[in-house]
Motif scaffolding. Structure first.
Motif, mmCIF file in Angstrom:
data_model
loop_
_atom_site.group_PDB
_atom_site.id
_atom_site.type_symbol
_atom_site.label_atom_id
_atom_site.label_comp_id
_atom_site.label_asym_id
_atom_site.label_seq_id
_atom_site.Cartn_x
_atom_site.Cartn_y
_atom_site.Cartn_z
ATOM 1 N N GLY A 347 0.806 -1.211 0.000
ATOM 2 C CA GLY A 347 0.000 0.000 0.000
ATOM 3 C C GLY A 347 0.840 1.263 0.000
ATOM 4 N N GLU A 348 2.158 1.110 0.245
ATOM 5 C CA GLU A 348 3.073 2.238 0.197
ATOM 6 C C GLU A 348 3.903 2.165 -1.086
ATOM 7 O OE1 GLU A 348 5.259 1.902 3.809
ATOM 8 O OE2 GLU A 348 3.519 2.292 5.092
ATOM 9 N N ASP A 349 4.799 3.122 -1.262
ATOM 10 C CA ASP A 349 5.597 3.193 -2.488
ATOM 11 C C ASP A 349 6.782 2.232 -2.424
ATOM 12 O OD1 ASP A 349 4.149 5.123 -3.951
ATOM 13 O OD2 ASP A 349 4.965 6.710 -2.688
ATOM 14 N N PHE A 350 6.846 1.316 -3.403
ATOM 15 C CA PHE A 350 7.942 0.358 -3.537
ATOM 16 C C PHE A 350 8.789 0.730 -4.746
ATOM 17 C CE2 PHE A 350 5.275 -2.008 -0.779
ATOM 18 C CZ PHE A 350 5.960 -3.108 -0.288
ATOM 19 N N THR A 351 10.069 0.427 -4.667
ATOM 20 C CA THR A 351 10.881 0.407 -5.875
ATOM 21 C C THR A 351 10.716 -0.973 -6.522
ATOM 22 O OG1 THR A 351 12.849 -0.449 -4.754
ATOM 23 C CG2 THR A 351 12.557 1.963 -4.811
ATOM 24 N N LEU A 352 11.220 -1.115 -7.742
ATOM 25 C CA LEU A 352 11.112 -2.401 -8.411
ATOM 26 C C LEU A 352 11.846 -3.481 -7.634
ATOM 27 C CD1 LEU A 352 10.275 -4.162 -10.790
ATOM 28 C CD2 LEU A 352 12.314 -3.378 -12.020
ATOM 29 N N MET A 353 13.039 -3.195 -7.137
ATOM 30 C CA MET A 353 13.811 -4.195 -6.407
ATOM 31 C C MET A 353 13.105 -4.602 -5.113
ATOM 32 S SD MET A 353 16.166 -4.827 -8.437
ATOM 33 C CE MET A 353 17.010 -5.988 -7.380
ATOM 34 N N GLN A 354 12.443 -3.658 -4.456
ATOM 35 C CA GLN A 354 11.705 -4.002 -3.246
ATOM 36 C C GLN A 354 10.487 -4.862 -3.565
ATOM 37 O OE1 GLN A 354 11.061 0.030 -1.933
ATOM 38 N NE2 GLN A 354 12.682 -0.074 -0.391
ATOM 39 N N ALA A 355 9.821 -4.583 -4.710
ATOM 40 C CA ALA A 355 8.639 -5.359 -5.090
ATOM 41 C C ALA A 355 9.016 -6.777 -5.490
ATOM 42 C CB ALA A 355 7.902 -4.665 -6.235
ATOM 43 N N LEU A 356 10.211 -6.957 -6.055
ATOM 44 C CA LEU A 356 10.610 -8.271 -6.558
ATOM 45 C C LEU A 356 10.819 -9.306 -5.457
ATOM 46 C CD1 LEU A 356 13.113 -7.358 -9.421
ATOM 47 C CD2 LEU A 356 10.798 -8.264 -9.633
ATOM 48 N N ILE A 357 10.935 -8.877 -4.210
ATOM 49 C CA ILE A 357 11.102 -9.835 -3.120
ATOM 50 C C ILE A 357 9.784 -10.093 -2.392
ATOM 51 C CG2 ILE A 357 13.520 -9.242 -2.774
ATOM 52 C CD1 ILE A 357 12.689 -7.579 -0.363
ATOM 53 N N LYS A 358 8.681 -9.590 -2.946
ATOM 54 C CA LYS A 358 7.370 -9.781 -2.340
ATOM 55 C C LYS A 358 6.605 -10.897 -3.062
ATOM 56 C CE LYS A 358 7.717 -6.616 0.794
ATOM 57 N NZ LYS A 358 7.746 -6.985 2.223
ATOM 58 N N ALA A 359 6.010 -11.777 -2.278
ATOM 59 C CA ALA A 359 5.267 -12.897 -2.857
ATOM 60 C C ALA A 359 4.073 -12.427 -3.676
ATOM 61 C CB ALA A 359 4.796 -13.831 -1.738
ATOM 62 N N ASP A 360 3.408 -11.356 -3.235
ATOM 63 C CA ASP A 360 2.234 -10.862 -3.953
ATOM 64 C C ASP A 360 2.583 -10.438 -5.377
ATOM 65 O OD1 ASP A 360 0.686 -11.289 -1.745
ATOM 66 O OD2 ASP A 360 0.815 -9.226 -1.015
ATOM 67 N N PHE A 361 3.746 -9.830 -5.551
ATOM 68 C CA PHE A 361 4.148 -9.383 -6.877
ATOM 69 C C PHE A 361 4.319 -10.582 -7.817
ATOM 70 C CE2 PHE A 361 7.068 -7.814 -10.132
ATOM 71 C CZ PHE A 361 6.487 -6.595 -10.445
ATOM 72 N N TRP A 362 4.899 -11.670 -7.310
ATOM 73 C CA TRP A 362 5.121 -12.846 -8.154
ATOM 74 C C TRP A 362 3.836 -13.622 -8.379
ATOM 75 C CZ3 TRP A 362 9.022 -13.035 -11.179
ATOM 76 C CH2 TRP A 362 10.201 -12.378 -10.835
ATOM 77 N N LEU A 363 2.903 -13.555 -7.445
ATOM 78 C CA LEU A 363 1.582 -14.139 -7.697
ATOM 79 C C LEU A 363 0.894 -13.433 -8.853
ATOM 80 C CD1 LEU A 363 0.237 -14.717 -4.058
ATOM 81 C CD2 LEU A 363 0.707 -16.486 -5.767
ATOM 82 N N ILE A 364 0.986 -12.107 -8.862
ATOM 83 C CA ILE A 364 0.424 -11.335 -9.973
ATOM 84 C C ILE A 364 1.121 -11.703 -11.276
ATOM 85 C CG2 ILE A 364 0.165 -9.000 -10.922
ATOM 86 C CD1 ILE A 364 -0.109 -7.988 -8.049
ATOM 87 N N MET A 365 2.441 -11.798 -11.223
ATOM 88 C CA MET A 365 3.230 -12.074 -12.420
ATOM 89 C C MET A 365 2.874 -13.435 -13.037
ATOM 90 S SD MET A 365 5.656 -10.718 -14.262
ATOM 91 C CE MET A 365 6.842 -11.201 -15.519
ATOM 92 N N PHE A 366 2.838 -14.490 -12.224
ATOM 93 C CA PHE A 366 2.570 -15.822 -12.764
ATOM 94 C C PHE A 366 1.100 -15.995 -13.147
ATOM 95 C CE2 PHE A 366 6.622 -16.872 -10.634
ATOM 96 C CZ PHE A 366 7.261 -17.467 -11.714
ATOM 97 N N SER A 367 0.212 -15.324 -12.436
ATOM 98 C CA SER A 367 -1.196 -15.362 -12.827
ATOM 99 C C SER A 367 -1.389 -14.718 -14.192
ATOM 100 C CB SER A 367 -2.047 -14.643 -11.776
ATOM 101 O OG SER A 367 -3.398 -14.612 -12.159
#
Length: 588
Positions: A347-367
């Motif tokens: 819900g806050e501002d992430f950089t790309l590198m910070q987002a890449l270590i989050k499970a939610d980001f990879w769930l979105i990516m693989f979905s």
């Protein structure tokens, strides 16, 4: 005179003018969606087989998805500079392809043509990034509708370009490639100084709801009209003059939303309805919001939880304000030390590198990879799919899937916005439904029943479009707007990754195998000797497959992967319930 000058300046800096200009640009700058129309002429002119054609499709999808440079340049260059680079890439890539296909220059190797298509289609990432970054900053509280409408018009551009091609009545199909090279470039040159963040729009205007309703109505009107004239031209013989009139009328609805630019006008700041307090801070200083949240949280640790919970809502809000004032004063005097966190929360501002270590980001990516990738495979192979089922006019299905794609994007943004605004429920729940329906759409293509092309085109187009209205808005909500350009363009890699697997590896190999089997059976039945047949088969690399068997197995495989995507999306919904409840003010 001074009043007229102020009114003109207010009009030029009006966010609705920027939004309408972005809609115009997106409606003419999505050439990737008509690859199904230009692929047959490429295949026949260059004597390619389906596997080679699939490599071109993957190069096209990769070019339309690798937008890291565009995202980075948005933070360095003005928006018009980003659009200029994209327009030049589009012109160079597709004009070179047109010269090769028409035989005006010698044929390049396959890898070189892949590079040209990559360069040409990569220009679209500059258009998309510039439009989304500008309009989402101008409408920070209407992300769902903004993303849905802009991405929808990008999808509709395939049908619009096809209709313009029909109106101009070019002598050959290769001319469609020329139009793709020149048309979008001219539109971008005309609008590149209008599309930009205009600033000063962190407030929610009371008229925004009505304005977006008008835009939605225009979108539906445009899609319905375009669908009607496409079907009319396909079913009956229509004169060229009538086609010209139909095409000119097509652009009339796009002028309607520009009235919104005049209606909004200049407002007194006192009349604005301000956003909630967290959005009033400087967007470039996210640490301020973080510190305030931590200060209030840490102070409540010293409060009696039962006492706080027993406060009525207005009294509780007043208490929070008092605690904030007291702690900010204590912080200024050095009496309180603020705790530093290691990274942002969802819900806050992430950089790309910070987002890449989050499970939610990879769930979105693989979905996205499984759902959107399988849908784009259908879009890229629609020409061959329709030909295999006996349809001669592939343009009608390419245009139809563009229209359904458009409606899916606009409708997906609209429905998901209702869900998050009225119920504070995770936006990806709409993707769960879309991926279930998409699995059914693949089954229709696999079976090849009478009318299955029309139904499959409808289902796949709607559901593919919904992915790209909902997922970018979801990423902006979970990972912030500050670095949205790099985040969005990384997410785009799901498309070429999906088509590389589904089209480049699965569908093309199965198609070529079935085409070779049919050719072998045909020659055996014609009593051609094995030695002659071997030479003919080697010489004729452009084999065609007929019947539903051509895409049966690949469509069933893609249907299965859509079910896996549903499971991933449901996990994402479960994990983000509390985030959306916090973002949209509902208690869990």
């Amino acid at each position: 005179m001074a009043g007229l000058k102020e009114r003109f300046q207010a009009f030029v800096n009006n966010r609705w003018l920027v939004f309408v200009a972005a809609m115009w640009m997106q409606s003419c700058t999505g050439p990737g969606y008509i690859f199904g129309s230009i692929s047959p002429v490429i295949k026949s002119s260059l004597n390619y087989n389906q596997r080679q054609l699939s490599k071109l499709g993957v190069a096209k999808d990769l070019g339309g998805s690798v937008g890291f440079i565009a995202g980075g340049l948005c933070e360095i260059l003005p928006i018009w500079g980003v659009l200029l680079i994209g327009a030049l890439q589009n012109l160079i890539g597709y004009s070179s392809l047109w010269l090769i296909v028409t035989g005006k220059v010698p044929v390049f190797p396959l890898w070189a043509i892949c590079v040209l298509i990559f360069v040409g289609h990569n220009g679209e990432t500059y258009f998309n990034t510039a439009a989304l970054v500008s309009c989402m900053q101008n409408f920070p509280k209407s992300r769902g509708p903004v993303v849905g409408i802009l991405k929808g018009f990008a999808a509709l551009s395939g049908a619009i370009l096809t209709q313009i091609y029909t109106m101009i009545n070019f002598p050959d199909q290769a001319s469609l490639i020329f139009m793709v090279a020149v048309g979008p470039t001219m539109v971008v040159f005309a609008l590149m100084f209008i599309i930009r963040p205009v600033g000063g729009h962190k407030e929610v205007h009371p008229s925004d709801g009505l304005s977006f309703t008008v835009v939605y109505s225009v979108c539906l009107l445009l899609a319905a009209y375009l669908m009607a004239i496409m079907l009319l031209e396909d079913l009956v013989s229509v004169s060229h003059n009538l086609i010209t009139i139909f095409t000119l009328i097509l652009f009339v609805p796009l002028f309607i939303p520009i009235v919104l630019s005049f209606c909004e006008g200049h407002r007194d700041p006192a009349e604005e309805v301000l956003l909630p307090k967290p959005y009033q801070h400087d967007a470039g200083n996210p640490e301020q919001d973080t510190r305030e949240h931590e200060v209030v949280s840490s102070e409540f640790k010293d409060e009696n939880p039962e006492e706080v919970d027993s406060l009525v809502v207005p009294e509780g809000q007043k208490r929070i304000a008092q605690l904030q004032a007291k702690l900010f004063q204590a912080t200024a005097e050095g009496a309180v030390r603020l705790k530093n966190r290691k990274g942002p929360h969802r819900g806050e501002d992430f950089t790309l590198m910070q987002a890449l270590i989050k499970a939610d980001f990879w769930l979105i990516m693989f979905s996205l990879l499984l759902g959107s990738g399988s849908g784009l495979t259908v879009i890229d192979n629609l020409g061959q799919m329709s030909q295999s089922l006996g349809y001669d006019n592939t343009h009608i299905f390419v245009s139809m899937i563009c229209i359904w794609n458009f409606i899916g994007r606009v409708g997906g943004g609209f429905i998901s916005e209702i869900i998050v605004r009225d119920h504070a429920y995770p936006r990806p729940i709409v993707i769960v439904v879309a991926q279930l329906v998409m699995a059914v759409g693949h089954i229709f293509f696999a079976m090849g029943w009478p009318g299955a092309m029309y139904i499959g085109t409808l289902l796949i187009g709607l559901c593919y479009g919904a992915h790209w209205a909902i997922m970018p808005a979801t990423v902006s909500e979970l990972f912030g707007l500050k670095k949205f350009g790099p985040l969005y363009n990384f997410l785009n890699l799901a498309n070429p990754a999906g088509t590389l697997v589904f089209s480049g590896v699965i569908a093309s190999r199965i198609y070529d195998r079935e085409a070779e089997n049919q050719a072998r059976q045909h020659h055996i039945q014609s009593h051609i000797s094995g030695s002659i047949f071997s030479g003919m088969l080697a010489a004729d690399e452009s084999l065609n497959c007929e019947g539903s068997i051509c895409f049966f197995l690949s469509s069933m495989i893609m249907s299965g992967f859509c079910i896996i995507a549903v499971i991933l999306s449901m996990i994402l919904v479960y994990r983000t319930k509390t985030v959306y409840a916090h973002l949209y003010g509902k208690s869990c």
